[in-house]
Design a protein around this motif. Structure first.
Motif, PDB file in Angstrom:
ATOM      1  N   ARG A 174       0.824  -1.214   0.000  1.00 60.99           N
ATOM      2  CA  ARG A 174       0.000   0.000   0.000  1.00 60.99           C
ATOM      3  C   ARG A 174       0.853   1.256   0.000  1.00 60.99           C
ATOM      4  N   TRP A 175       2.009   1.169   0.615  1.00 59.71           N
ATOM      5  CA  TRP A 175       2.865   2.343   0.760  1.00 59.71           C
ATOM      6  C   TRP A 175       4.042   2.333  -0.213  1.00 59.71           C
ATOM      7  N   SER A 280      -8.246   4.019  -4.153  1.00 57.97           N
ATOM      8  CA  SER A 280      -8.262   4.529  -2.784  1.00 57.97           C
ATOM      9  C   SER A 280      -9.653   4.459  -2.166  1.00 57.97           C
ATOM     10  N   LEU A 283      -9.977   2.003   0.635  1.00 60.06           N
ATOM     11  CA  LEU A 283      -9.403   2.343   1.936  1.00 60.06           C
ATOM     12  C   LEU A 283     -10.445   2.981   2.846  1.00 60.06           C
TER      13      LEU A 283
END
Length: 412
Positions: A174-175, A280, A283
């Motif tokens: 995710r990062w 996104s 999320l």
């Protein structure tokens, strides 16, 4: 304190707030480099690109928080990252930056009309998904190649960024792109220190730079039309699908009118397109965002955090302008790899449509320019022609053969 129905615990609020912060930070840092590259490609100056980034972030931040409060749904908005990639492949158009801004304004109008006028929405939806995805994949190809061509040209600068991305993809996917961006900032800092170069401080504070829009045929056909198609096919429709997968129904008309109006408003200051978030969105709408009835708080929080991130627009442009060659392109390309892969899969998913999808992809990737109009538009035109002629006949032949085989089986 009560939000929605039922008593609210600290965990009920903590989870969606944290999810909202993550949504905004990941979304912004993962793709702002693509937006800047796209705006610069169609003629924006550094100040105009910073203004566009600021206008987009403020607009979708305000609209996202407003929609979350109004609908009580975790509806997340973003800028059109694939649309920015389209701008990179399009390049300057007749009329320059003012014409590009005019095309952005028209894109907002078209997006709003898809929500207000049912037949126009059906017309946009009638464009075959494989062709739209193939066009997008062709547009993304050169950007996705950039990290590897830059690695060959400047391994010392680009290598650490790619390495950080690879390691993060393995351990914290995710990062991955935000961490690669952090690695890029470290490389830029080292480069500035070793060369004695300083970042210009005159335009670090964000400011809006209005541009009077104009309309040219080349900009309308080469930017507004494909930008609308890409935004609908690769952002809005998937965004609705992601929300549906978590049990939420997005109000299509309200969302299209809101994002269309926001696009036109931001366009005057250099923003290209605002849409429903796709990746996104998970999320803020997923289980990690807390109880279902509180997940709208995640979208509301993401909108507020976006307003804070907007304040960095001027500084980001100043830093990226001072970056070693290839660094910004590397981050942008890495950010788009997953989108490119998904587009290719969707484009080639069906046997009967592969020829038209392949032709669409190749024309879009070729950089073809005819009559001042970029490759994305011509890719759709050629793909639709191939689909309507060659593949329609092929499909009919297959049906005839299957019918003949079936009759033969009956006779036997």
């Amino acid at each position: 304190m009560r939000l929605g129905s039922g008593p609210v615990t600290s965990r009920d609020l903590q989870q969606p707030i944290v999810a909202g912060v993550v949504t905004a930070v990941v979304g912004f840092t993962s793709s702002f480099a693509v937006v800047l590259a796209g705006l610069r490609a169609v003629g924006a100056s550094p100040d105009e690109a910073a203004s566009g980034l600021l206008a987009l972030t403020v607009a979708f931040g305000l609209l996202m928080s407003g929609l979350a409060v109004w609908t009580r749904l975790p509806v997340t908005l973003a800028w059109s990252t694939p649309g920015a990639a389209l701008l990179v492949s399009t390049g300057p158009v007749e009329g320059g930056w003012p014409a590009a801004v005019g095309a952005f304004v028209l894109t907002g109008v078209l997006l709003a009309l898809t929500g207000l006028v049912p037949w126009l929405g059906r017309l946009a939806a009638a464009i075959p998904v494989p062709l739209a995805q193939a066009m997008l994949a062709g547009v993304l190809l050169q950007l996705c190649l950039a990290p590897f061509t830059a690695l060959a040209d400047a391994p010392a600068a680009v290598g650490p960024v790619v390495l950080v991305w690879l390691l993060a993809t393995r351990w914290a996917p995710r990062w991955a792109v935000p961490l690669a961006l952090l690695g890029a900032f470290v490389v830029i800092g080292v480069s500035l220190a070793t060369t004695g170069t300083s970042v210009p401080t005159g335009h670090l504070l964000p400011r809006l730079e209005p541009t009077t829009p104009t309309l040219t045929v080349a900009a309308v056909v080469g930017i507004a039309v494909p930008l609308t198609v890409v935004t609908l096919a690769s952002q809005n429709v998937p965004g609705v699908a992601v929300m549906r997968s978590f049990g939420f129904t997005v109000p299509w008309r309200a969302s299209m009118v809101t994002t269309g109006a926001g696009t036109s408003a931001a366009a005057v200051f250099g923003g290209h397109a605002i849409n429903l978030a796709a990746i996104s969105a998970a999320l803020a709408a997923g289980d990690g965002a807390g109880p279902r009835e509180r997940r709208w708080v995640a979208a509301f929080t993401a909108g507020l955090v976006a307003l804070l991130l907007a304040l960095t627009s001027g500084a980001l442009v100043a830093v990226t302008e001072a970056a070693p060659a290839g660094i910004v392109e590397t981050v942008a390309g890495l950010a788009l790899l997953s989108t490119f892969a998904a587009s290719m899969v969707a484009a080639l998913a069906t046997d009967t449509g592969r020829t038209s999808a392949t032709v669409t992809f190749l024309v879009a990737a070729s950089g073809l320019q005819l009559f001042g109009v970029g490759a994305a538009f011509w890719a759709l035109v050629v793909g639709l022609v191939v689909r309507a002629t060659l593949e329609r006949r092929t499909a009919a032949s297959v049906e005839q053969e299957e019918a003949a085989d079936g009759a033969e089986d009956v006779r036997r």
